[in-house]
Design a protein around this motif. Structure first.
Motif, PDB file in Angstrom:
ATOM      1  N   MET A   1     -35.959  41.863   9.133  1.00 15.15           N
ATOM      2  CA  MET A   1     -34.589  41.719   8.689  1.00 15.15           C
ATOM      3  C   MET A   1     -34.172  40.256   8.721  1.00 15.15           C
ATOM      4  O   MET A   1     -34.618  39.492   9.551  1.00 15.15           O
ATOM      5  CB  MET A   1     -33.678  42.512   9.614  1.00 15.15           C
ATOM      6  N   LYS A   2     -33.259  39.909   7.821  1.00 16.17           N
ATOM      7  CA  LYS A   2     -32.752  38.542   7.736  1.00 16.17           C
ATOM      8  C   LYS A   2     -31.352  38.464   8.342  1.00 16.17           C
ATOM      9  O   LYS A   2     -30.504  39.320   8.094  1.00 16.17           O
ATOM     10  CB  LYS A   2     -32.671  38.098   6.280  1.00 16.17           C
ATOM     11  N   TYR A   3     -31.133  37.379   9.102  1.00 16.86           N
ATOM     12  CA  TYR A   3     -29.833  37.110   9.705  1.00 16.86           C
ATOM     13  C   TYR A   3     -29.445  35.677   9.372  1.00 16.86           C
ATOM     14  O   TYR A   3     -30.196  34.743   9.640  1.00 16.86           O
ATOM     15  CB  TYR A   3     -29.881  37.324  11.215  1.00 16.86           C
ATOM     16  N   PHE A   4     -28.259  35.512   8.782  1.00 12.70           N
ATOM     17  CA  PHE A   4     -27.746  34.212   8.360  1.00 12.70           C
ATOM     18  C   PHE A   4     -26.898  33.657   9.498  1.00 12.70           C
ATOM     19  O   PHE A   4     -26.035  34.346  10.026  1.00 12.70           O
ATOM     20  CB  PHE A   4     -26.901  34.401   7.101  1.00 12.70           C
ATOM     21  N   ILE A   5     -27.122  32.398   9.856  1.00 13.56           N
ATOM     22  CA  ILE A   5     -26.427  31.802  10.997  1.00 13.56           C
ATOM     23  C   ILE A   5     -25.710  30.534  10.552  1.00 13.56           C
ATOM     24  O   ILE A   5     -26.310  29.653   9.933  1.00 13.56           O
ATOM     25  CB  ILE A   5     -27.425  31.464  12.119  1.00 13.56           C
ATOM     26  N   ALA A   6     -24.433  30.442  10.899  1.00 10.92           N
ATOM     27  CA  ALA A   6     -23.639  29.256  10.579  1.00 10.92           C
ATOM     28  C   ALA A   6     -22.745  28.918  11.762  1.00 10.92           C
ATOM     29  O   ALA A   6     -22.359  29.786  12.538  1.00 10.92           O
ATOM     30  CB  ALA A   6     -22.797  29.500   9.332  1.00 10.92           C
ATOM     31  N   SER A   7     -22.424  27.649  11.873  1.00 11.80           N
ATOM     32  CA  SER A   7     -21.557  27.200  12.963  1.00 11.80           C
ATOM     33  C   SER A   7     -20.628  26.107  12.464  1.00 11.80           C
ATOM     34  O   SER A   7     -20.937  25.381  11.521  1.00 11.80           O
ATOM     35  CB  SER A   7     -22.413  26.668  14.121  1.00 11.80           C
ATOM     36  N   ASP A   8     -19.496  26.020  13.130  1.00 12.15           N
ATOM     37  CA  ASP A   8     -18.595  24.884  12.958  1.00 12.15           C
ATOM     38  C   ASP A   8     -18.094  24.705  11.527  1.00 12.15           C
ATOM     39  O   ASP A   8     -18.222  23.636  10.929  1.00 12.15           O
ATOM     40  CB  ASP A   8     -19.271  23.607  13.483  1.00 12.15           C
ATOM     41  N   ILE A   9     -17.473  25.756  10.991  1.00 11.09           N
ATOM     42  CA  ILE A   9     -16.825  25.677   9.677  1.00 11.09           C
ATOM     43  C   ILE A   9     -15.572  24.794   9.763  1.00 11.09           C
ATOM     44  O   ILE A   9     -15.242  24.088   8.825  1.00 11.09           O
ATOM     45  CB  ILE A   9     -16.469  27.091   9.152  1.00 11.09           C
ATOM     46  N   HIS A  10     -14.887  24.849  10.880  1.00 11.08           N
ATOM     47  CA  HIS A  10     -13.731  23.984  11.167  1.00 11.08           C
ATOM     48  C   HIS A  10     -12.663  24.000  10.077  1.00 11.08           C
ATOM     49  O   HIS A  10     -12.101  22.964   9.732  1.00 11.08           O
ATOM     50  CB  HIS A  10     -14.184  22.551  11.435  1.00 11.08           C
ATOM     51  N   GLY A  11     -12.394  25.169   9.504  1.00  7.73           N
ATOM     52  CA  GLY A  11     -11.293  25.302   8.560  1.00  7.73           C
ATOM     53  C   GLY A  11     -11.549  24.752   7.176  1.00  7.73           C
ATOM     54  O   GLY A  11     -10.630  24.677   6.357  1.00  7.73           O
ATOM     55  N   SER A  12     -12.776  24.404   6.869  1.00 11.23           N
ATOM     56  CA  SER A  12     -13.087  23.844   5.548  1.00 11.23           C
ATOM     57  C   SER A  12     -13.297  24.961   4.531  1.00 11.23           C
ATOM     58  O   SER A  12     -14.302  25.670   4.572  1.00 11.23           O
ATOM     59  CB  SER A  12     -14.355  22.980   5.613  1.00 11.23           C
ATOM     60  N   ALA A  13     -12.353  25.097   3.609  1.00 13.35           N
ATOM     61  CA  ALA A  13     -12.501  26.111   2.562  1.00 13.35           C
ATOM     62  C   ALA A  13     -13.725  25.805   1.704  1.00 13.35           C
ATOM     63  O   ALA A  13     -14.456  26.711   1.301  1.00 13.35           O
ATOM     64  CB  ALA A  13     -11.241  26.177   1.705  1.00 13.35           C
ATOM     65  N   TYR A  14     -13.964  24.526   1.429  1.00 12.18           N
ATOM     66  CA  TYR A  14     -15.103  24.135   0.609  1.00 12.18           C
ATOM     67  C   TYR A  14     -16.418  24.584   1.256  1.00 12.18           C
ATOM     68  O   TYR A  14     -17.245  25.238   0.609  1.00 12.18           O
ATOM     69  CB  TYR A  14     -15.117  22.615   0.397  1.00 12.18           C
ATOM     70  N   TRP A  15     -16.620  24.254   2.531  1.00 14.41           N
ATOM     71  CA  TRP A  15     -17.889  24.573   3.184  1.00 14.41           C
ATOM     72  C   TRP A  15     -18.001  26.055   3.543  1.00 14.41           C
ATOM     73  O   TRP A  15     -19.097  26.604   3.577  1.00 14.41           O
ATOM     74  CB  TRP A  15     -18.142  23.663   4.382  1.00 14.41           C
ATOM     75  N   CYS A  16     -16.874  26.712   3.761  1.00  9.97           N
ATOM     76  CA  CYS A  16     -16.915  28.165   3.958  1.00  9.97           C
ATOM     77  C   CYS A  16     -17.380  28.839   2.671  1.00  9.97           C
ATOM     78  O   CYS A  16     -18.236  29.729   2.693  1.00  9.97           O
ATOM     79  CB  CYS A  16     -15.548  28.682   4.380  1.00  9.97           C
ATOM     80  N   ARG A  17     -16.844  28.391   1.543  1.00  4.95           N
ATOM     81  CA  ARG A  17     -17.244  28.929   0.236  1.00  4.95           C
ATOM     82  C   ARG A  17     -18.742  28.730   0.011  1.00  4.95           C
ATOM     83  O   ARG A  17     -19.459  29.648  -0.382  1.00  4.95           O
ATOM     84  CB  ARG A  17     -16.419  28.252  -0.867  1.00  4.95           C
ATOM     85  N   LYS A  18     -19.236  27.505   0.284  1.00  4.47           N
ATOM     86  CA  LYS A  18     -20.665  27.212   0.121  1.00  4.47           C
ATOM     87  C   LYS A  18     -21.513  28.077   1.061  1.00  4.47           C
ATOM     88  O   LYS A  18     -22.579  28.557   0.671  1.00  4.47           O
ATOM     89  CB  LYS A  18     -20.946  25.732   0.404  1.00  4.47           C
TER      90      LYS A  18
ATOM     91  N   LEU B   1     -20.738  31.087   2.256  1.00  2.00           N
ATOM     92  CA  LEU B   1     -20.742  32.472   1.787  1.00  2.00           C
ATOM     93  C   LEU B   1     -21.554  32.630   0.504  1.00  2.00           C
ATOM     94  O   LEU B   1     -22.169  33.682   0.296  1.00  2.00           O
ATOM     95  CB  LEU B   1     -19.309  32.975   1.616  1.00  2.00           C
ATOM     96  N   GLU B   2     -21.580  31.612  -0.345  1.00  5.48           N
ATOM     97  CA  GLU B   2     -22.443  31.658  -1.530  1.00  5.48           C
ATOM     98  C   GLU B   2     -23.913  31.724  -1.112  1.00  5.48           C
ATOM     99  O   GLU B   2     -24.682  32.530  -1.655  1.00  5.48           O
ATOM    100  CB  GLU B   2     -22.207  30.429  -2.413  1.00  5.48           C
ATOM    101  N   ALA B   3     -24.303  30.892  -0.151  1.00  2.13           N
ATOM    102  CA  ALA B   3     -25.691  30.907   0.326  1.00  2.13           C
ATOM    103  C   ALA B   3     -26.017  32.237   0.992  1.00  2.13           C
ATOM    104  O   ALA B   3     -27.084  32.818   0.761  1.00  2.13           O
ATOM    105  CB  ALA B   3     -25.929  29.744   1.296  1.00  2.13           C
TER     106      ALA B   3
ATOM    107  N   LEU C   1     -15.428  40.251   4.854  1.00  2.00           N
ATOM    108  CA  LEU C   1     -16.789  40.463   5.360  1.00  2.00           C
ATOM    109  C   LEU C   1     -16.795  40.940   6.812  1.00  2.00           C
ATOM    110  O   LEU C   1     -17.825  40.884   7.481  1.00  2.00           O
ATOM    111  CB  LEU C   1     -17.591  39.159   5.247  1.00  2.00           C
ATOM    112  N   LYS C   2     -15.654  41.425   7.288  1.00  2.00           N
ATOM    113  CA  LYS C   2     -15.514  41.783   8.703  1.00  2.00           C
ATOM    114  C   LYS C   2     -16.597  42.732   9.202  1.00  2.00           C
ATOM    115  O   LYS C   2     -16.979  42.668  10.372  1.00  2.00           O
ATOM    116  CB  LYS C   2     -14.139  42.390   8.961  1.00  2.00           C
ATOM    117  N   ASP C   3     -17.125  43.587   8.368  1.00  2.00           N
ATOM    118  CA  ASP C   3     -18.158  44.537   8.785  1.00  2.00           C
ATOM    119  C   ASP C   3     -19.558  43.920   8.804  1.00  2.00           C
ATOM    120  O   ASP C   3     -20.508  44.560   9.253  1.00  2.00           O
ATOM    121  CB  ASP C   3     -18.163  45.762   7.874  1.00  2.00           C
TER     122      ASP C   3
END
Length: 186
Positions: free
Chosen positions: A1-18, A20-22, A62-64
């Protein structure tokens, strides 16, 4: 199984969008967020397209699919607007047979270890520095993993995220280049 890991979005809509696209392109089972989701923090410059309300609107659907831990910038007010739990200091995950202590990194890290056994994984963000290494401390051999920061990378690192796919932990930049990879089988 694959698990996507991200940290430290810090309120950036631009990087959150990127991010979630990835996440969508990769088709991972879950999105693991290692804290500091909405607020930029007093020591950081404002990230690109700082818009915490937009980040809320992107993450809540994406809460679930989200597992998250609390960063040093999270507060109770964040939990009031996010529809998934964000106030736990850590989560113990068993993914693909690996025991993973997931945390933000401000309370537990490679210097201040949580209880770990040989072969366990310490996964955290907070430093905004990518890392994938085997360490030994006090006779315990463990993996120390950090996906870096999606929005405010430090130490000359690019904006990044990580993926656990089977026994392999890989850190990517947003162009899909592999920055670091590690096999998690001892």
């Amino acid at each position: 199984m694959k698990y996507f890991i991200a940290s430290d979005i810090h309120g950036s809509a631009y990087w959150c969008r990127k991010t979630l696209e990835a996440y969508g392109k990769i088709g991972a089972e879950r999105l693991i967020l290692l804290g500091d989701l909405l607020y930029h923090g007093p020591r950081n410059d404002l990230p690109r397209e700082y818009a915490p309300k937009e980040v809320i609107d992107m993450l809540n659907p994406l809460k679930d699919k989200i597992w998250a831990v609390r960063g040093n910038c999270e507060a109770e007010v964040d939990q009031m607007v996010l529809k998934f739990p964000v106030l736990s200091d850590y989560a113990i995950l068993v993914l693909n047979g690996h025991t993973i202590f997931a945390t933000h990194g401000h309370l537990f890290n490679e210097e201040k270890l949580p209880p770990l056994s040989n072969g366990d994984v310490l996964l955290h963000g907070h430093t905004h520095l990518i890392n994938a290494e085997k360490l030994e401390k006090d006779g315990v051999h463990f993996y120390h993993l950090n996906p870096g920061s999606t929005s405010i990378p430090k130490g000359g690192n690019p904006n990044s995220y990580a993926l656990i796919d089977g026994d392999v932990f890989t850190i990517y930049d947003f162009e899909g280049n592999v920055l670091k990879s590690m096999d998690l089988s001892f």
